[in-house]
Enzyme design. Sequence first.
Site, short mmCIF file in Angstrom:
data_model
loop_
_atom_site.label_atom_id
_atom_site.label_comp_id
_atom_site.label_asym_id
_atom_site.label_seq_id
_atom_site.Cartn_x
_atom_site.Cartn_y
_atom_site.Cartn_z
N PRO A 40 0.79 -1.22 0.00
CA PRO A 40 0.00 0.00 0.00
C PRO A 40 0.83 1.28 0.00
O PRO A 40 1.23 1.77 1.04
CB PRO A 40 -0.82 -0.09 1.29
CG PRO A 40 -0.44 -1.38 1.94
CD PRO A 40 0.84 -1.80 1.35
N GLU A 41 1.03 1.79 -1.17
CA GLU A 41 1.46 3.17 -1.32
C GLU A 41 0.17 3.98 -1.46
O GLU A 41 -0.92 3.40 -1.54
CB GLU A 41 2.29 3.30 -2.60
CG GLU A 41 3.65 2.68 -2.51
CD GLU A 41 4.68 3.68 -2.00
OE1 GLU A 41 4.48 4.89 -2.18
OE2 GLU A 41 5.68 3.25 -1.43
#
Length: 271
Positions: A2-3
């Site tokens: 998760p960016e």
Amino acid sequence: MPELPEVETTRRGLAPALAGRMVTSVTVRNGALRWPIPAELPALLTGRAIGVLSRRGKYLLLAFTHGHLLLHLGMSGSLRIVADNTPAGRHDHVDLVLNDARVLRLNDPRRFGLMLWLDGDPALHPLLAHLGPEPLEAEFDAAYLLQRSRGRKIPVKSFLMDSSVVVGVGNIYANEALALSGIHPLTAAGRISRARYQTLVGAIRHVLAHAIEQGGTTLRNFVGSDGKPGYFRQQLQVYGRGGEPCRRCAAPLKEVRLNQRSTVYCGRCQR
DNA sequence: ATGCGGACCTGTTAGC
DNA sequence: TGCTAACAGGTCCGCA
């Protein structure tokens, strides 16, 4: 995983599935996340109507009439909608069972994520109160970075990854944006000119917006199956390419560790 | 105030 | 092939 683009993609993917739904029950299999899931969470959510799903930096906020559920995916978390008879697998820590025979399921192998309950205004919560601007909003500009950086000696890459400066710029995108900008990651933040910050702002916006666009593809994998998105791989300029040739000048990319994070750059193109 | 390093935890891969 | 160490997309906290 998760960016910021992943989180935004998750938000967009989940929103339609959650709209107009109600939580009928909550199962916490392992509440030992980065911060413990509050024991009272099931009681707080059960029987409640779900409101808007929003994002602040890499945090997700699920609105209820009496407060908000705050979520963070950490390094390895993911959220999916599954049928309520789908057996829980390893690291499926939390289920929010919905009133349409489906489940919002949190999976997080490393358990660096969090799930907390917030009363009152989320913006005032300690975890959110000191966050910097959203990189895709207008207030994030060269003048702002210039003002925040004067006198600072930390490397510009560390500066960018400080969530009180700007949210959502993780290790991949810090590396990538600096490469696109031709800025050496170890340059003291306070010694970078306004013009170069102007370039950097554009580069950050570009890589994030571009990745969010691509997230449409990732979305299906992410919410549907379990695929690890490789969607940005081919387009990376430097991240994960230490020793390989610079795409611009063919010099071998350098790789160093900065704050225990892998930092890749071209010694010729980035000064 | 600033900047750095440790901590949290599991899974995968590089190296001997 | 098997064991061990290093590393992974985050970020909060405490120390100097």
